[in-house]
Design an enzyme around this catalytic site. Sequence first.
Site, mmCIF file in Angstrom:
data_model
loop_
_atom_site.group_PDB
_atom_site.id
_atom_site.type_symbol
_atom_site.label_atom_id
_atom_site.label_comp_id
_atom_site.label_asym_id
_atom_site.label_seq_id
_atom_site.Cartn_x
_atom_site.Cartn_y
_atom_site.Cartn_z
ATOM 1 N N TYR A 223 0.903 -1.174 -0.008
ATOM 2 C CA TYR A 223 0.218 0.060 -0.103
ATOM 3 C C TYR A 223 0.841 1.381 -0.044
ATOM 4 C CZ TYR A 223 -3.121 -3.475 1.280
ATOM 5 O OH TYR A 223 -4.076 -4.845 1.666
ATOM 6 N N THR A 295 -7.924 -0.084 17.471
ATOM 7 C CA THR A 295 -8.738 0.178 18.710
ATOM 8 C C THR A 295 -9.494 1.586 18.698
ATOM 9 O OG1 THR A 295 -6.742 0.944 20.137
ATOM 10 C CG2 THR A 295 -7.128 -1.573 19.998
ATOM 11 N N SER A 296 -9.366 2.373 17.693
ATOM 12 C CA SER A 296 -10.092 3.547 17.740
ATOM 13 C C SER A 296 -10.707 3.595 16.453
ATOM 14 C CB SER A 296 -8.998 4.741 17.543
ATOM 15 O OG SER A 296 -7.999 4.369 16.386
#
Length: 365
Positions: A223, A295-296
Amino acid sequence: MRFECSHFPLFLIILTCHISPLKSSQNYQWSYDSDVFGGPHFWGLVEKDWWMCKKGRLQSPIDIQPDRLLFDASVKPVSYAELNFFLIIYLTISLKLMRYIFTCAHLFACNKKLGTWNRIFGANIAKFRAWVVYIIIFHAQVPQLQVVSEFVNTGQMVRVRIGYSSKKPSVNITSGPLYGYRYRVQRIDFHMGRKNENGSEHTINGRRFPMEVQLVAYNTDLYPNFTSASKSPHGIAILSVLVDFGPETNQELIKLTIATASISYKDQRVQLADFEPWRLLPFTRDIITYEGSLTSPGCHETVTWIILNQPIFIKKEHFEEWSHLYLSMEGAEKVPVAPNFRKIQETNNRLVRTNIQHKVWIFLS
């Protein structure tokens, strides 16, 4: 039959009153605080791109249970590659110097005419070699080992943003459970509790630690940037280091602790002149790994988590200095950043693998 709907506009007014002060006085859009609109319970509702936060089944963090870990011999230790042209030259010269010193020392030790050198090195040649390696590798202060970085208060956490240039090394993670891909560290996130609370995101047998340091990296083989990688398969790797209380503080944590005084409020930032991120890592080859999520928001399930099975340490008085960090802007009501961790998510029969063959758990000591 008649339906009364007069309460509905009142509900909208009440909801609006609750939302507007949040954006104006607190000045943040999402939070780790479950008691406010924008907290984890709302992540999957307020933004369409965050739907995975509510419906995903490979979410993070999780509770690590040692007795349920699957030993996998194919899981190799993680490699940290911070090489550029200058560093390659430095390491090459260092290795040649080491070989030269070892050879000279061996000759001195074997030459009976040089009795003094023989007494010094003869019986301690292995210790001498180890000493030289220690000096060259761990104590060499080389400018090329330092990265361009910025310490910033985002309003949800404090974060080190890593910058890159041709004259500075890139911080990369490879090997381990990463299938040969190379991941470049983009940032380092810090999750913590308040003065007398623990705030790590991952837990070990239900035990939460004072702090968790997360080196967040993206797949540069597949990417072009972090944004596209974060939403794509095998896009992100996060190297997690748990922080426990101890008699001495990790040297890089000391630097960051001092720097927190400059970023007490949201959007404040400070340049880190001599930051060396790999010094935040403990000396261990033992890892725990599983497939999970950010985790956000938006909780994309594109993360390979790598948790090191050894903590680094911080003194309690240093940890308390991190409590003077606020998610509010300067001049507004002070609202602490901590605690800023997401609650434990269901494992949902995921494999949690390890390369640890023995049942020695430093986390549980």
